[in-house]
Motif scaffolding. Structure first.
Motif, PDB file in Angstrom:
ATOM      1  N   ARG A 160       0.852  -1.189   0.000  1.00 36.26           N
ATOM      2  CA  ARG A 160       0.000   0.000   0.000  1.00 36.26           C
ATOM      3  C   ARG A 160       0.890   1.242   0.000  1.00 36.26           C
ATOM      4  O   ARG A 160       1.975   1.251   0.599  1.00 36.26           O
ATOM      5  N   GLY A 169      -6.435   7.930   8.679  1.00 38.87           N
ATOM      6  CA  GLY A 169      -7.624   7.206   8.243  1.00 38.87           C
ATOM      7  C   GLY A 169      -7.288   5.908   7.546  1.00 38.87           C
ATOM      8  O   GLY A 169      -7.943   4.881   7.768  1.00 38.87           O
ATOM      9  N   ALA A 170      -6.258   5.931   6.708  1.00 36.33           N
ATOM     10  CA  ALA A 170      -5.858   4.714   6.000  1.00 36.33           C
ATOM     11  C   ALA A 170      -5.369   3.645   6.965  1.00 36.33           C
ATOM     12  O   ALA A 170      -5.602   2.456   6.755  1.00 36.33           O
ATOM     13  N   ALA A 172      -6.428   3.045   9.964  1.00 42.20           N
ATOM     14  CA  ALA A 172      -7.573   2.377  10.593  1.00 42.20           C
ATOM     15  C   ALA A 172      -8.148   1.319   9.669  1.00 42.20           C
ATOM     16  O   ALA A 172      -8.462   0.198  10.088  1.00 42.20           O
ATOM     17  N   ARG A 173      -8.294   1.658   8.392  1.00 37.31           N
ATOM     18  CA  ARG A 173      -8.818   0.680   7.432  1.00 37.31           C
ATOM     19  C   ARG A 173      -7.846  -0.487   7.256  1.00 37.31           C
ATOM     20  O   ARG A 173      -8.251  -1.641   7.188  1.00 37.31           O
ATOM     21  N   LEU A 174      -6.556  -0.150   7.189  1.00 39.29           N
ATOM     22  CA  LEU A 174      -5.551  -1.197   7.037  1.00 39.29           C
ATOM     23  C   LEU A 174      -5.519  -2.110   8.259  1.00 39.29           C
ATOM     24  O   LEU A 174      -5.336  -3.322   8.138  1.00 39.29           O
ATOM     25  N   HIS A 176      -7.979  -3.092  10.141  1.00 37.02           N
ATOM     26  CA  HIS A 176      -9.050  -4.091  10.038  1.00 37.02           C
ATOM     27  C   HIS A 176      -8.733  -5.116   8.950  1.00 37.02           C
ATOM     28  O   HIS A 176      -9.049  -6.307   9.095  1.00 37.02           O
ATOM     29  N   GLU A 177      -8.104  -4.665   7.876  1.00 32.97           N
ATOM     30  CA  GLU A 177      -7.711  -5.603   6.825  1.00 32.97           C
ATOM     31  C   GLU A 177      -6.663  -6.590   7.341  1.00 32.97           C
ATOM     32  O   GLU A 177      -6.739  -7.810   7.070  1.00 32.97           O
ATOM     33  N   ARG A 180      -8.363  -9.197   9.599  1.00 32.33           N
ATOM     34  CA  ARG A 180      -9.033 -10.265   8.847  1.00 32.33           C
ATOM     35  C   ARG A 180      -8.002 -11.238   8.268  1.00 32.33           C
ATOM     36  O   ARG A 180      -8.218 -12.457   8.269  1.00 32.33           O
ATOM     37  N   ARG A 205      -4.177   1.863  15.827  1.00 33.30           N
ATOM     38  CA  ARG A 205      -5.453   1.663  15.121  1.00 33.30           C
ATOM     39  C   ARG A 205      -5.747   0.197  14.814  1.00 33.30           C
ATOM     40  O   ARG A 205      -6.757  -0.109  14.183  1.00 33.30           O
TER      41      ARG A 205
END
Length: 368
Positions: A160, A169-170, A172-174, A176-177, A180, A205
């Motif tokens: 990324r 912000g990125a 936080a999304r990363l 969760h990725e 998973r 995060r």
């Protein structure tokens, strides 16, 4: 540890040629050195009676791992003139070895897969200033692996690149990725390296359950093509550890042994349990590399093993063969769907260096 990587090996009938060869590419004359090592092993196989076709099948792939840099090795198995299994070794064998026999010499390959710890390695770094209005980018590289095989067989990699101004912000999304991904791969540990500021943002995060498995390490270490991301740092973090799944099996074995039910101990009891397909996990003390092991008697089926020839004959097995115990035990574990767990002798004493966690017990189970 599940031995599913050996399934192609045991799908074939022997006799087998088994070759363990140092194929390191850390010197200028590596190809010449590999050719000389193979020449010696080829002569050994010929003296042991290996057929020419099987030797030729091995020769076709010797050194075919030229795209793997650095120090490593190769394990090659052939039978009846056909390549059965070709596997990269994360470390060179202690000695180059070639054997020809009814069963494959698989224990050294199993030992190189240990402790097979699933993990994630993550590197984050940025160019620019760590302020919200700064220009520049944050680059992220992440990789799933199973240590130590991932040294020479890296897993799936994620890349990324995001603007520094959007990193919070990125991240936080990363996070969760990555969570998973860790769940999907069963990662025991997350090794996080790179720049302190960018790494701190990502760390904070991450979901709490994943954050608790993070180990922070030193700065970024770009991985050579064909090698694991953060290889030296991961080695330092995981050295001496056991995979969480294997640790759970050991703890279950110890708890049941303390209660006097659900386990078997000793070579005779372990063999009997494997004969009946009772074993969930076979516990062994670490093998002594390249040392002859005591023999067992075997038949063509994976569960056909015994301490004496007479016992197998009484089961209706024709022409039992006397084989090394480690070869017979590994085949039985793989062929009966059991798992193999290697435990230090000083941590879990076992009679004869053998213990078994059982699926079920009955009156005929010795040592249970």
């Amino acid at each position: 540890m599940r031995l599913s990587f050996l399934e192609p090996l045991y799908a074939e009938r022997g006799p087998f040629t088994s070759v363990y060869l140092d194929t390191s590419r850390d010197t200028d004359d590596a190809e010449r050195a590999i050719a000389q090592r193979w020449h010696r092993l080829r002569e050994q196989l010929a003296r042991q009676g290996a057929d020419r076709a099987s030797i030729a099948a091995a020769e076709e792939v010797v050194g075919a791992d030229a795209d793997v840099p650095g120090v490593h090795g190769q394990a090659i198995f052939t039978a009846h003139g056909t390549l059965v299994l070709d596997d990269e070794l994360p470390a060179p064998p202690a000695h180059d070895v070639a054997r020809y026999g009814t069963l494959p010499d698989a224990m050294p390959l199993v030992a190189q897969h240990l402790p097979e710890i699933p993990y994630l390695a993550v590197v984050v770094h940025y160019r620019g200033l760590p302020t919200a209005d700064a220009s520049g980018t944050v680059a992220v590289a992440a990789e799933a692996g199973r240590w130590p095989v991932s040294r020479v067989a890296p897993g799936e990699r994620l890349l990324r690149r995001v603007p520094v101004s959007g990193w919070h912000g990125a991240a936080a999304r990363l996070g969760h990725e990555l969570d998973r991904w860790a769940r999907r791969t069963g990662a025991d540990t997350v090794v996080l390296g790179g720049d302190e500021w960018a790494g701190n943002v990502l760390f904070r995060r991450l979901p709490r359950a994943l954050r608790e498995r993070v180990v922070r390490v030193g700065g970024p270490a770009p991985a050579a093509a064909g090698r694991a991301l953060l290889e030296p740092q991961v080695a330092g973090v995981l050295r001496g550890r056991m995979a969480a799944h294997d640790r759970a099996l050991v703890e279950t074995f110890l708890a049941r042994r303390a209660r006097g039910a659900g386990t078997a101990e000793g070579l005779a009891a372990g063999v009997a349990a494997l004969q009946r397909g009772q074993v969930t996990a076979l516990l062994l003390h670490p093998p002594r590399p390249w040392q002859p092991a005591e023999p067992l008697w075997t038949g063509p089926g994976p569960a056909q093993l015994a301490l004496t020839e007479e016992e197998l004959l009484s089961f209706g097995v024709r022409a039992p063969r006397r084989e090394r115990a480690d070869e017979a035990l590994v085949r039985a574990v793989a062929g009966t769907g059991a798992e193999l767990v290697v435990v230090p002798a000083d941590e879990v004493p076992l009679r004869d260096g053998v213990g078994a966690l059982l699926r079920y017990t009955d009156a005929a189970t010795p040592g249970a």
